[in-house]
Design an enzyme around this catalytic site. Structure first.
Site, PDB file in Angstrom:
ATOM      1  N   ASP A 128       0.719   6.296  13.259  1.00  0.00           N
ATOM      2  CA  ASP A 128      -0.580   6.735  12.736  1.00  0.00           C
ATOM      3  C   ASP A 128      -0.908   8.187  13.089  1.00  0.00           C
ATOM      4  OD1 ASP A 128      -0.891   4.243  11.643  1.00  0.00           O
ATOM      5  OD2 ASP A 128      -2.235   3.488  13.195  1.00  0.00           O
ATOM      6  N   CYS A 160       0.855  -1.179   0.000  1.00  0.00           N
ATOM      7  CA  CYS A 160       0.000   0.000   0.000  1.00  0.00           C
ATOM      8  C   CYS A 160       0.887   1.224   0.000  1.00  0.00           C
ATOM      9  CB  CYS A 160      -0.992  -0.026   1.160  1.00  0.00           C
ATOM     10  SG  CYS A 160      -0.281   0.393   2.726  1.00  0.00           S
TER      11      CYS A 160
HETATM   12  N1  EPU Z   1       6.506  -5.896   9.222  1.00  0.00           N
HETATM   13  C1  EPU Z   1       7.400  -6.812   8.724  1.00  0.00           C
HETATM   14  N2  EPU Z   1       6.982  -8.100   8.568  1.00  0.00           N
HETATM   15  C2  EPU Z   1       5.734  -8.510   8.893  1.00  0.00           C
HETATM   16  C3  EPU Z   1       4.816  -7.566   9.394  1.00  0.00           C
HETATM   17  C4  EPU Z   1       5.239  -6.251   9.556  1.00  0.00           C
HETATM   18  O1  EPU Z   1       8.551  -6.487   8.438  1.00  0.00           O
HETATM   19  O2  EPU Z   1       5.423  -9.717   8.729  1.00  0.00           O
HETATM   20  C5  EPU Z   1       6.948  -4.496   9.403  1.00  0.00           C
HETATM   21  C6  EPU Z   1       6.081  -3.500   8.635  1.00  0.00           C
HETATM   22  O3  EPU Z   1       6.487  -3.388   7.281  1.00  0.00           O
HETATM   23  C7  EPU Z   1       6.310  -2.241   9.440  1.00  0.00           C
HETATM   24  C8  EPU Z   1       6.408  -2.771  10.866  1.00  0.00           C
HETATM   25  O4  EPU Z   1       6.744  -4.146  10.750  1.00  0.00           O
HETATM   26  O5  EPU Z   1       7.543  -1.653   9.068  1.00  0.00           O
HETATM   27  C9  EPU Z   1       5.141  -2.630  11.700  1.00  0.00           C
HETATM   28  O6  EPU Z   1       4.026  -3.127  10.964  1.00  0.00           O
HETATM   29  P1  EPU Z   1       2.788  -3.825  11.658  1.00  0.00           P
HETATM   30  O7  EPU Z   1       2.733  -5.245  11.218  1.00  0.00           O
HETATM   31  O8  EPU Z   1       2.796  -3.580  13.128  1.00  0.00           O
HETATM   32  O9  EPU Z   1       1.571  -3.072  10.975  1.00  0.00           O
HETATM   33  P2  EPU Z   1       0.128  -3.687  10.762  1.00  0.00           P
HETATM   34  O10 EPU Z   1      -0.162  -4.605  11.875  1.00  0.00           O
HETATM   35  O11 EPU Z   1       0.012  -4.193   9.382  1.00  0.00           O
HETATM   36  C10 EPU Z   1      -1.246  -1.956  12.145  1.00  0.00           C
HETATM   37  C11 EPU Z   1      -2.277  -0.911  11.865  1.00  0.00           C
HETATM   38  C12 EPU Z   1      -1.654   0.266  11.125  1.00  0.00           C
HETATM   39  C13 EPU Z   1      -0.528   0.825  11.991  1.00  0.00           C
HETATM   40  C14 EPU Z   1       0.481  -0.273  12.313  1.00  0.00           C
HETATM   41  C15 EPU Z   1       1.588   0.170  13.244  1.00  0.00           C
HETATM   42  C16 EPU Z   1      -4.338  -2.163  11.665  1.00  0.00           C
HETATM   43  C17 EPU Z   1      -5.459  -2.602  10.825  1.00  0.00           C
HETATM   44  N3  EPU Z   1      -3.373  -1.463  11.065  1.00  0.00           N
HETATM   45  O12 EPU Z   1      -0.778  -2.393  10.873  1.00  0.00           O
HETATM   46  O13 EPU Z   1      -2.671   1.243  10.987  1.00  0.00           O
HETATM   47  O14 EPU Z   1       0.120   1.874  11.321  1.00  0.00           O
HETATM   48  O15 EPU Z   1      -0.198  -1.397  12.937  1.00  0.00           O
HETATM   49  O16 EPU Z   1       1.065   0.642  14.432  1.00  0.00           O
HETATM   50  O17 EPU Z   1      -4.332  -2.395  12.856  1.00  0.00           O
HETATM   51  C18 EPU Z   1      -3.750   3.096  10.027  1.00  0.00           C
HETATM   52  O18 EPU Z   1      -4.675   2.935  10.834  1.00  0.00           O
HETATM   53  O19 EPU Z   1      -3.658   4.135   9.318  1.00  0.00           O
HETATM   54  C19 EPU Z   1      -2.726   2.065   9.887  1.00  0.00           C
HETATM   55  C20 EPU Z   1      -1.924   1.978   8.834  1.00  0.00           C
END
Ligand code: EPU
Length: 420
Positions: A307, A116
């Protein structure tokens, strides 16, 4: 597609009620697939993302009944095991179907959502965690395919290069809830939304402990039952309204908020010079004397939330002094910079760091929303810019803010929504 027009320059006054948390509601709605019994979820924000998650649940076989705008009953008596690309691709958060489907069905097939605008969004940590539970995962033609017949507890780390993963921790917790034996998740995400999901799982009969710390323990159970649950308030919506009060130098009371959840944001606002007051479920912000720019570095909870990075950048763009804003969670999340520059902000980029030199005033311009939080930053800039700011592609903001334009109008903003 709608656009919104903001006539800038009015200080906001009054009280605003924060909706339920989008990032709690999405995995909690997905988690209702873990049980064949009905669940009732309260305080689900009415957003395009949550509506879309309900469509996904219907597609997967659940009966979904909206009790009213924010309360929903979901009954997933039987579910199917394939979540196809066309269903998953529209919303990155649909990756949180993986945990419930693997937990309940063991073998299933879920399309991998695309990247994204805020960055590449890999899911390697999700897969590593589910693998460790015995899911036997292969990647086939863009699908994550789980071949398990049984899941077992394991010791798993959810820490990656950019910190622990929120939805990855959620997925492992959901699958582990129905695994045999004990799972220990180390370097677990400790975001309030992860805690909320853990509490919902426990309300369904799961045995999750340690949520809110970096070590979560899940004792697997044979089955989960239906539950009734209320989603926590949206800390990012609350932070965005505080930033709106700050940038317009208004006087607001933001209600339905857990102050501890946004301490990093309120501390920054106080250090910048704003007067904040607190109650058990509200935060007030008052017109300050002089303000001074502060540096910000995003990091996982309890650090400064990624965020809120874009919204705080809009505020720093009109705050005297220089603010160095560093993004440590999504290093490419700077889509708002070019648009803020078009409104007169002085921002220089150096890798994942923005150097923002506060200007006396920004000026209105036609701008384009690129992602959810970037659009929130443009709304904030529009509230303070001279002239009429036109924001196109506002569907981005409708993904995550419940009726933001109506809420801002009640606070005295002059905003109109028009079809594009
Ligand atoms: N990452 C990896 N490998 C993975 C998963 C994540 O390298 O398998 C990296 C990501 O690329 C990033 C970091 O780890 O650099 C953190 O990502 P995370 O997985 O925590 O993000 P997410 O769980 O996909 C949720 C929120 C996001 C928010 C992030 C961080 C939801 C639906 N989304 O995403 O919310 O920015 O946590 O707090 O809960 C938003 O609301 O605008 C939004 C993007």
């Amino acid at each position: 597609m709608d656009r919104i027009l903001i006539m800038g320059g009015r200080a906001l006054h009054g009280e605003v009620h924060v909706s339920g948390s989008k990032n709690s509601a999405l995995p909690i709605l997905a988690a209702t697939l873990l049980t064949a019994e009905p669940c009732v979820i309260h305080s689900v924000p009415d957003l395009s993302d949550t509506r879309y998650m309900l469509e996904i649940l219907k597609y997967m076989g659940a009966k979904v009944e909206l009790l009213d705008k924010n309360n929903v009953r979901i009954h997933a008596e039987t579910i199917q095991s394939v979540a196809p690309y066309d269903l998953v691709r529209k919303m990155r958060a649909s990756v949180c179907l993986l945990g419930p489907l693997i937990g309940r069905l063991k073998s299933c097939k879920v399309s991998v959502p695309g990247g994204c605008v805020i960055g590449p969004r890999p899911i390697d940590l999700h897969i590593k965690g589910l693998e460790a539970l015995g899911a036997g995962i292969t990647l086939e033609e863009g699908y994550v395919v789980s071949h398990a017949t049984e899941l077992h507890g394991a010791r798993i780390s959810m820490g990656g290069r950019y910190g622990s993963t929120v939805l990855g921790t959620d997925n492992v917790m959901m699958a582990a809830a129905l695994a045999k034996g004990t799972t220990v998740i180390e370097n677990a995400a400790s975001e309030p939304e992860v805690v909320d999901l853990a509490e919902f799982l426990n309300a369904m009969g799961a045995q999750v402990s340690g949520q809110g710390t970096s070590t979560i323990t899940v004792e697997g159970v044979d089955r989960l039952h239906g539950a009734e649950y209320r989603v926590i308030p949206d800390r990012i919506e609350a932070g965005t309204f505080l930033a709106a009060g700050a940038i317009t130098r208004g006087e607001l009371i933001v209600r339905n908020v857990v102050p501890a959840h946004i301490k990093a944001v309120t501390t920054l606002l106080e250090e910048t010079g704003y007067n904040l007051s607190y109650g058990p479920d509200w935060i007030g912000i008052k017109r300050p004397g002089p303000t001074n720019a502060r540096d910000v570095t995003t990091s996982p909870y309890p650090g400064f939330p990624t965020d809120m990075q874009a919204q705080i950048m809009a505020l720093m763009a009109v705050t005297p002094g220089v603010s160095v804003i560093t993004e440590r969670v999504f290093p490419d999340r700077f889509m708002h910079v070019a648009e803020l520059q078009r409104m007169g902000a002085k921002i220089d980029m150096e890798g994942a760091t923005a150097v923002v030199k506060g200007v006396d005033a920004m000026s209105a311009a036609p701008v384009m929303a690129s992602d959810l939080r970037a659009s929130a930053a443009l709304v904030l800039a529009g509230l303070v810019a001279g002239g009429v700011t036109e924001i196109r592609r506002v569907y981005h903001i409708d993904r995550g803010y419940e009726h933001i334009d109506e809420k801002l109008v009640k606070l005295g903003a002059k905003i109109e929504r028009k079809p594009e």
